[in-house]
Design an enzyme around this catalytic site. Structure first.
Site, PDB file in Angstrom:
ATOM      1  N   GLU B  51       0.458  24.478  31.756  1.00 29.62           N
ATOM      2  CA  GLU B  51       1.067  23.291  32.365  1.00 29.62           C
ATOM      3  C   GLU B  51       2.561  23.286  32.062  1.00 29.62           C
ATOM      4  OE1 GLU B  51      -2.735  20.180  32.105  1.00 29.62           O
ATOM      5  OE2 GLU B  51      -0.843  19.665  31.131  1.00 29.62           O
ATOM      6  N   ASP B  62       4.579   9.454  27.538  1.00 27.43           N
ATOM      7  CA  ASP B  62       4.795  10.447  26.497  1.00 27.43           C
ATOM      8  C   ASP B  62       5.238   9.851  25.179  1.00 27.43           C
ATOM      9  OD1 ASP B  62       4.241  13.096  27.635  1.00 27.43           O
ATOM     10  OD2 ASP B  62       5.721  12.471  29.126  1.00 27.43           O
TER      11      ASP B  62
END
Lengths: 388, 272
Positions: B51, B62
């Site tokens: 990824e 995040d």
């Protein structure tokens, strides 16, 4: 409930935030219409926050501008700004949802203070995220929040201002969603926040309209409000949207006014994009990174804007103008010296539009400015500016 | 319908008796020059899928490690075009997935869209242009962490004419009903978020991971990849959780940031 205002709005959030957003939407449908909620909210607004706020005529400025100028006095509300209309509503809703805590972001600190005060009144705990830059320039509000019992968490990421405080509050909510309600401060963010905040701020426009009619003056020709995220503006505009004779002007912050300067005027100078859960107008680089915003007024210092404003700009029902830092400071001085009212620098942007464009507004026009907050908090910033 | 290369790569690792390994690397990390060799080393060190994160200024899903990597990459001038152009010039031999917040994808081809069209049509047109470029660059799947079901329509239509898989993210609070709705449209694999939280290493994983994986197993016919908080194989053993793949992001970024290499990082996982 509609997630979009025309083409703008939506729910661009991580999947794990969808269940709490759905829970909030259900709570709005089930709890807000009940007599229990409405009575307690009305009673707190009147007895604790100080509603209704007056409509004040400005004789000296009216005379010099050749207009008839009124102010809707949200600056007289408890904690010093319109923000408490929203925080009181959301805190009460959160308590009825069974939540124990509120999380909020704040820029200038006004929404943080209003959240901390509402949480204290209703027995909820509060965590307030605030960019480190804003913590530095708004010390007094930080200490007010702490005195009111809130935990203030400085945010050190990114630009260390409001947008980063929102990111951190969203992360906190994502993690603590089971116990905590996100008391969002402006009529922006993912659905249902733009609707929820607007509905709590709509009291401003409803009240002002009724007060005008009571004066025997008919309706105003023009209603003017400053727009950062846009909560005071959407609240006052909603009272007049269905009155075609009432012109509506939102005023964005143009920053220093130099060409290409950082600003806070996405409706005028931005393009559509996705930030903080919504597709709306946005200040961004060509590759979609969010630009730092700037305004002398911390409360307008935000690179995005609520989706309903983007919609009203597109339909043309509301005209969105700009005022720069020096025009806002001139209005700040003028209202203080001539009417005895020190306005928040945010609200001074709305007044600046009237001072700048009074000649084109028509002799004797009835103009109402939403004075969204008081200016005590801005004295340090004012004193730090080069004096004209 | 042909089987997705992502699905095949994960099932191949499962046949070898281990969960597939999906390292996550922020585009342009640790820096613009060493990113490409790092990617190639991951491909040679046992990664089954890789990824690649597109840096964004406001990464709300995040935690601190990925957010910091993202901001550093932006300071270094990394953007989606740089990533796609670099990938188009290489063939890594491992299927690739791009993970990006919605706005960089939307803006990638924005100037090419018809300004007179309604916003949603411009969104779809811009995303469709991006999707063709991503396919040309050798990407096999797309993850958009801030695009839930409610906003999926234009994204799915944009991917429809390509071989790209839209990869669904589900978490501990995703109901079986929502999982079933994702299952009707998703491809490749399912990104199962282990905790209510952001990306980032956690010492222990909550026991509810097992229930979340169970619900996802019943809803999806796709392999399940567990991510968020994954650091070491011991965590999985302690839980008794059996995902088909693990996604390892923050731990890898921290390892590389501290001067470690990809091979050393991947070794304990290959031995699992």
């Amino acid at each position: 409930m509609q997630a979009y205002f025309g083409e703008f709005g939506g729910q661009f959030v991580p999947e794990v935030l969808m269940p709490p957003l759905e829970e909030l939407e259900r709570a709005m449908e089930l709890i807000l219409p009940t007599a229990g909620f409405r009575e307690e909210y009305a009673s707190l607004l009147a007895g604790w926050a100080g509603r209704p706020t007056p409509l004040t005529f400005c004789p000296r400025l009216s005379e010099s501008l050749g207009l008839r100028l009124w102010l809707k006095r949200e600056d007289l509300l408890h904690t010093g700004a319109h923000k408490v209309n929203n925080t009181l509503g959301q805190a009460l809703l959160a308590r009825l949802m069974g939540k124990e805590a509120l999380v909020a972001e704040t820029g200038a600190g006004q929404h943080g203070v209003a959240t901390a005060a509402a949480a204290a009144r209703l027995g909820l705990s509060a965590v307030i995220f605030m960019g480190e830059v804003d913590v530095g320039r708004q010390r007094l509000n930080v200490e007010r929040m702490r005195l009111l019992g809130a935990e203030v968490v400085p945010v050190r990421d990114g630009t260390r201002t409001l947008k980063d405080a929102i990111n951190e509050a969203l992360r906190y909510w994502l993690t603590n969603q089971r116990s905590t309600h996100y008391c969002f401060g402006t009529a922006a963010g993912p659905h249902p926040f733009p609707t929820l905040v607007r509905d709590f701020q709509a009291v401003i426009g409803r009240e002002a309209r009724a007060q005008f009619l009571e004066l025997g003056e008919g309706l105003p020709d023009l209603v003017v409000a400053c727009v950062g995220g846009g909560s005071n503006a959407i609240g006052v505009f909603h009272g007049f949207l269905d009155d075609p004779g009432v012109g509506l002007v939102g005023v964005e912050a143009a920053g220093t006014g130099e060409p290409g300067c950082h600003n806070s005027a996405p409706l005028n100078l931005g393009r559509p994009g996705i930030l903080h859960g919504q597709i709306s107008m946005l200040l961004q680089t060509p590759d979609g990174q969010i630009l730092p915003s700037h305004s002398v007024s911390a409360g307008l210092d935000y690179p995005g804007v609520g989706p309903e404003h983007a919609f009203l700009a597109k339909t043309g029902r509301v005209r969105y103008a700009m005022a720069d830092d020096s025009q806002a400071l001139a209005a700040f001085r003028a209202l203080s010296a001539q009417e005895g009212i020190i306005p928040a620098l945010e609200s001074a942007h709305a007044l600046a539009f009237v001072l700048e464009s009074h000649a084109s507004l028509g002799k004797g026009s009835k103009v109402m400015v939403n004075l969204s907050g008081r200016g005590d908090k801005d004295m340090d910033i004012y004193l730090g500016q080069p004096q004209a | 319908m042909t089987t997705s290369v992502l699905t095949s790569a994960i099932l191949e690792a499962r046949r070898n008796g281990r969960p597939a390994l999906i390292p996550f690397l922020t585009g342009g990390f640790p820096d613009r020059e060493s990113f490409w060799p790092a990617l190639e080393e991951l491909a040679r060190s046992g990664a089954d899928v890789i990824e690649i994160g597109v840096p964004f200024s406001d990464p709300v899903a995040d935690g601190p490690v990925v957010a910091a990597a993202s901001l550093k990459a932006l300071e270094d001038g990394v953007d989606l075009a740089w990533i796609l152009d670099g990938l188009a010039a290489r063939r890594l031999g491992v299927p690739l997935v791009l993970m990006s917040y919605a706005n960089p994808l939307l803006q990638y081809a924005w100037p090419l869209t018809d300004p007179s069209a309604v916003l949603q049509a411009r969104v779809e047109e811009s995303l469709a242009h991006f999707a063709r470029k991503a396919e040309e660059a050798g990407i096999s799947g797309i993850i958009v962490p801030d695009m839930p079901l409610e906003e999926y329509g234009p994204f799915l239509r944009a991917l429809a004419g390509t071989s790209l898989d839209p990869i669904a993210l589900v978490g501990p609070n995703t109901s079986p009903e929502r999982m079933a709705r994702y299952a009707r449209v998703a491809g490749g694999y399912v990104y199962v978020v282990s905790v209510l939280g952001t990306t980032g290493v956690r010492e222990g994983l909550p026991q509810e991971v097992v229930q979340t994986l169970g619900r996802a197993r019943r809803a999806f016919g796709l392999p399940l990849a567990l991510g968020f908080g994954i650091k070491s194989p011991d965590q999985l053993a302690a839980l008794g959780a059996e995902p088909d793949a693990v996604i390892i992001g923050s731990a890898l970024l921290a390892h590389l940031g501290a001067g470690g290499d990809c091979r050393g990082f991947m070794a304990p996982w290959l031995a699992y």
